[in-house]
Enzyme design. Structure first.
Site, PDB file in Angstrom:
ATOM      1  N   CYS A  42      28.377  44.150  38.666  1.00 46.24           N
ATOM      2  CA  CYS A  42      29.645  43.479  38.369  1.00 46.24           C
ATOM      3  C   CYS A  42      29.769  43.105  36.899  1.00 46.24           C
ATOM      4  CB  CYS A  42      29.784  42.232  39.235  1.00 46.24           C
ATOM      5  SG  CYS A  42      31.267  41.276  38.887  1.00 46.24           S
ATOM      6  N   GLY A 116      11.454  45.046  41.771  1.00 42.31           N
ATOM      7  CA  GLY A 116      10.852  44.284  42.858  1.00 42.31           C
ATOM      8  C   GLY A 116      10.605  45.166  44.067  1.00 42.31           C
ATOM      9  N   GLU A 187      42.009  51.779  38.989  1.00 39.81           N
ATOM     10  CA  GLU A 187      41.905  50.880  37.837  1.00 39.81           C
ATOM     11  C   GLU A 187      41.512  51.652  36.580  1.00 39.81           C
ATOM     12  OE1 GLU A 187      40.640  46.761  40.200  1.00 39.81           O
ATOM     13  OE2 GLU A 187      39.220  47.717  38.832  1.00 39.81           O
ATOM     14  N   HIS A 444      59.105  26.031  38.896  1.00 38.77           N
ATOM     15  CA  HIS A 444      60.078  27.050  38.475  1.00 38.77           C
ATOM     16  C   HIS A 444      60.166  27.070  36.953  1.00 38.77           C
ATOM     17  CE1 HIS A 444      63.724  29.477  38.411  1.00 38.77           C
ATOM     18  NE2 HIS A 444      64.217  28.614  37.524  1.00 38.77           N
TER      19      HIS A 444
END
Length: 466
Positions: A42, A116, A187, A444
């Site tokens: 990410c 790991g 995207e 608004h």
């Protein structure tokens, strides 16, 4: 040998958030990352860098297409400096990953750099510059995912690329072919379309973003075609060949006819696969299913009861915020608390412009389940705020139970939909009715007024501005 209450393998949003929460709860915590920077897909090659490029390309598109209408005259030719754009993206990544380093130190979390690998259910060997072994009472697997591929496609990472390479191209493609009409492909396709590339999308399913509400797919398809995307749905790719600087993609359409596409780059964006390479899960008694995912129970425990798994490596949507929720859930479970996750209320977002966001049930799901529902929909172009910013595309749609009026689904396309969806999640978390939302004051002029109007539309068709 260092011993810990909790060790976490993987430092993406799930892993590092789990580490922080464990530390907050007083657990001695270690985190293991095979790459030299924390943050996982990410932060390094996913959410963060792609949004940086989306924002940069959006500024460029505004400058060449909209500034004049806004009364902004720029003398001379406006040019893309792709090298600087990529450099800015990297600086955003570096700052963000550096922030994770800070958080690990702040929370006294030990960081190990290396791969790991399980020795057994309580011992992990970390293979780096030198091998290290640690012991942990509880272990969280947060190893994430990698881009998937089709078996007949050779990814040379130069012209036939994944999202990772698309984030650091040295030139703007003349014609980018995108295989896959999902979130990542659209995207990144939009980034390079704005910068001047021709973009062709090839999607196997009968619509783009096929996992979202069909109304969202239809609207985004219309908008992208207006932006001059070439979108080919119901096309089955059967070969990808690179000849010099040209890539040739062959696909069969729904009539069974072979269609040939030629471009200088091909972005393969056909989803992601769980990443467990080198984990040696079997040594710890951790079982994987036929899709390569780690099997977990409702407590996110694996077949080894002291080992948990979260994020992209288990079933469910591959979303950073899902992984974060699961990381907190597991940390609190280990600490003896009773946390919960409502997977129905984890939103999905597509960061194209306009943005697409969704939470809860789609119309297709409600119909399939035999639930009687009503629809309230309001177009973004009817808002004063949309006209002021020239963001007229899209709508907000609310699905509510026909009898009780409880909101069952929220679906929207429009400017800032990624931020607006949070209101929907809050409403549904507290089981609000459409009428509840319709009676709440919305400032608004804002894009959020579309949510109130859609709620009014679902409440006896009372929308005010259409």
């Amino acid at each position: 040998m260092n011993s810990y209450d909790v060790a976490i393998i993987g430092s993406g949003p799930g892993g590092y958030v789990a580490a922080i929460r464990c530390a907050q709860l007083g657990l001695k915590t270690a985190i293991i990352e095979k790459y030299t920077t924390l943050g996982g897909t990410c932060l390094n090659v996913g959410c963060i860098p792609s949004k940086a490029l989306l924002d940069s390309s959006h500024h460029y598109e505004d400058a060449i297409k909209h500034f004049e209408e806004h009364g902004i005259d720029i003398p001379g030719e406006i040019k893309v400096n792709l090298k600087q754009m990529i450099a800015r993206k990297q600086s955003v990544v570096d700052t963000t990953t550096g922030g994770i380093d800070f958080l690990m130190k702040k929370n006294n979390i030990d960081v190990y750099q290396g791969l790991g690998s399980f020795k057994d259910a309580t011992h992990i060997i970390i293979k780096g510059d030198k091998d290290t072994e640690i012991e942990a009472k509880n272990i969280i697997i947060a190893t994430g995912s990698k881009p998937s591929n089709l078996p007949f496609i050779t990814l040379d990472k130069e012209r036939v690329i994944t999202s990772t390479e698309a984030l650091k191209l040295k030139e703007i493609p003349k014609h980018m072919i995108v295989i896959g009409g999902g979130v990542i492909g659209l995207e990144l396709g939009q980034v390079y379309k704005r910068l001047g590339a021709e973009v062709t999308v090839i999607e196997y399913m009968d619509r783009i973003i096929p996992t979202m509400d069909a109304g969202l797919s239809k609207e985004l398809n219309k908008v992208l075609k207006k932006q001059k995307f070439k979108i080919n749905t119901s096309h089955k790719v059967k070969s990808v060949e690179r000849i010099g600087d040209e890539v040739i993609v062959k696909a069969d359409n729904k009539k069974g006819e072979e269609i040939e596409f030629k471009g200088d780059y091909c972005l393969v964006s056909v989803g992601r696969r769980p990443y467990t390479d080198g984990l040696n899960a079997e040594a710890a008694g951790v079982k994987l299913n036929e899709r390569g995912q780690i099997d977990v129970n409702e407590h996110l425990q694996t077949s080894a009861k002291n080992i948990y798994a979260i994020g992209d490596v288990i079933k469910g949507a591959m979303l950073a915020h899902k992984a974060e929720e699961e990381g907190v859930f597991v940390a609190e479970t280990i600490a003896g608390q009773k946390p919960h996750i409502n997977y129905n209320l984890i939103p999905g977002v597509v960061y194209t412009w306009p943005e697409v966001a969704s939470v809860g049930q789609t119309e297709e799901q409600l119909t399939e389940a035999g639930v009687e529902y009503k629809v309230g929909q309001f177009p973004m172009r009817a808002l004063g705020r949309s006209r002021a910013s020239m963001d007229l595309d899209g709508f907000v749609k609310i699905l509510a139970d026909k009898t009780t009026d409880e909101i069952l689904g929220f679906h929207m396309v429009g400017a800032r939909a990624a931020d607006l969806i949070a209101e929907a999640v809050v409403a549904m978390e507290f089981r609000a009715s459409a009428e509840d939302i319709s009676r709440m004051s919305h400032a608004h002029p804002t894009f959020a007024e579309a949510i109130k109007e859609a709620a009014l539309a679902a409440t006896e068709n009372r929308a005010l501005h259409v």
